[in-house]
Design an enzyme around this catalytic site. Structure first.
Site, PDB file in Angstrom:
ATOM      1  CG  ASP A 137       3.386  -2.247   3.672  1.00 27.78           C
ATOM      2  OD1 ASP A 137       3.806  -2.858   4.664  1.00 27.78           O
ATOM      3  OD2 ASP A 137       3.946  -1.241   3.184  1.00 27.78           O
ATOM      4  N   GLY A 144      10.975   9.486   7.132  1.00 28.73           N
ATOM      5  CA  GLY A 144      11.519  10.288   8.208  1.00 28.73           C
ATOM      6  C   GLY A 144      10.736  11.528   8.578  1.00 28.73           C
ATOM      7  CG  ASN A 186       3.565   9.637  10.232  1.00 29.02           C
ATOM      8  OD1 ASN A 186       3.208  10.537   9.484  1.00 29.02           O
ATOM      9  ND2 ASN A 186       4.494   8.770   9.904  1.00 29.02           N
ATOM     10  CG  ASP A 212       1.372   2.238   8.023  1.00 32.09           C
ATOM     11  OD1 ASP A 212       1.658   2.596   6.870  1.00 32.09           O
ATOM     12  OD2 ASP A 212       2.188   1.718   8.795  1.00 32.09           O
ATOM     13  CB  SER A 215       4.202   4.121  11.813  1.00 27.54           C
ATOM     14  OG  SER A 215       4.897   5.133  11.120  1.00 27.54           O
ATOM     15  CD1 TRP A 232       6.554  12.288  15.334  1.00 30.21           C
ATOM     16  CD2 TRP A 232       6.712  10.730  13.729  1.00 30.21           C
ATOM     17  NE1 TRP A 232       7.370  12.784  14.337  1.00 30.21           N
ATOM     18  CE2 TRP A 232       7.478  11.866  13.343  1.00 30.21           C
ATOM     19  CE3 TRP A 232       6.681   9.634  12.882  1.00 30.21           C
ATOM     20  CZ2 TRP A 232       8.181  11.930  12.169  1.00 30.21           C
ATOM     21  CZ3 TRP A 232       7.387   9.691  11.690  1.00 30.21           C
ATOM     22  CH2 TRP A 232       8.120  10.827  11.347  1.00 30.21           C
ATOM     23  CD  GLU A 282       6.093   0.757  10.511  1.00 33.63           C
ATOM     24  OE1 GLU A 282       6.131   1.984  10.315  1.00 33.63           O
ATOM     25  OE2 GLU A 282       6.906  -0.025  10.015  1.00 33.63           O
TER      26      GLU A 282
END
Length: 322
Positions: free
Chosen positions: A42, A118, A153, A156, A172, A174, A209
């Protein structure tokens, strides 16, 4: 960097069912050669005012790499010596994910996420530095949070300026990619800020995401990572893109399909030894746009490594990786 590991097996099964000719129709450029410390996940990259480059990433206490030429990279430790205490509210190890570095108002700003696998009990934080170098960051706490009662969420993060205002894309799984306006003075979201919806997928677990929004011409371009990461050579990550004349959308791909309905032009996918390309960001260097991402090296046991490619733009405005 929220990842659902079960997605990997499902995505791999889907890919296996596709005809070989369909998978081989498109070729992608390899990343430019890099040397030194290549391991990264990332990545967010910027050219500092000193002329040197710094890349921050998931891993460590926001892992750092530095370079003088954008080719040879050196391990530079971590952004922070120790995790700020509030990070432990979101995971037991104080593990941060998916940073984003930018410069404005005489300071470098480093956004990042803390969460655990999670769950969307997550938070985005921010730190500032006068130099942008590891070891010089002052943390300012939470920018935005999400809880299990939310449909999105808070991970990111990526910053973009539009029409004199400051915005942060994030999210991401959801319900997918979201965006919120920030206070340019504090770098935080207002408590009652509207959360805009930019992209999602019609199929569970809504595997999109890592957003990054860039202005080019009259459009804003939303780059995002689709499918599953973090499983070495079985990762199915790929980068898709859509665009809009408004920073908050609606975003569509080149066929006109909305990203809120699963649209998105495929920009870069795994090829050869370079598996699971994603976790992307975009930076500008001497008038040239560059795409930074990680891939899993199939020739090195799936080790995540730094990918850098020039990002150019076609006459119709759509981006191309070189």
């Amino acid at each position: 960097m929220k990842r659902l590991r079960t997605v990997t097996l499902l995505a791999a099964a889907v890919v296996a069912l596709l005809p070989a000719t369909a998978r081989a129709d498109v070729t992608y450029p390899d990343p430019q050669p890099v040397t030194g410390q290549q391991i990264i996940h990332d990545p967010t990259v910027i050219r500092l005012h000193s002329g040197d480059y710094v890349a921050y990433s998931t891993g460590g206490v926001i892992g750092a790499r530095t370079s003088k030429d954008r080719v040879h990279w050196t391990d530079a430790g971590n952004a922070f010596a120790e995790p700020p205490s509030w990070w432990y509210e979101y995971n037991d190890t104080g593990d941060p994910w998916a940073p984003d570095i930018s410069y404005r108002a005489g300071r470098y700003w480093l956004y990042y996420a803390v969460s655990s696998w999670g769950t969307n009990h997550s938070a985005i934080g921010v730190a500032t530095s006068r130099t942008g170098l590891p070891g010089t960051w002052t943390d300012h706490g939470k920018v935005l949070t999400s809880e299990t009662t939310d449909t999105w969420n808070a991970i990111d993060p990526a910053i973009v300026r539009a029409d004199g205002r400051l915005w942060m894309s994030f999210g991401s799984y959801w319900s997918g990619i979201r965006m919120v306006e920030l206070d340019p003075r504090t770098g935080r979201a207002a408590e009652d800020a509207t959360v805009h919806h930019l992209a999602t997928r019609p199929d569970e677990p809504y595997a999109v995401e890592g957003p990054y929004v860039v202005k080019h011409g009259r459009h804003y371009y939303l780059f995002a990572s689709y499918d599953a990461c973090c499983s070495g050579v079985t990762s199915t990550y790929k980068i898709r893109v859509g665009r809009s004349t408004s920073v908050t959308g609606p975003y569509t791909d080149s066929t006109g399909k909305p990203l809120l309905e699963g649209g998105g032009d495929l920009l870069l996918a795994g090829h050869g030894r370079h598996v699971g390309t994603g976790g992307q960001s975009v930076f500008r260097d001497r008038g040239q746009d560059w795409l930074a991402y990680h891939y899993y090296d199939a020739d090195d046991a799936g080790t995540p490594k730094l990918g850098l490619n020039a990002l150019t733009w076609k006459k119709d405005g759509w981006p191309v990786v070189r």
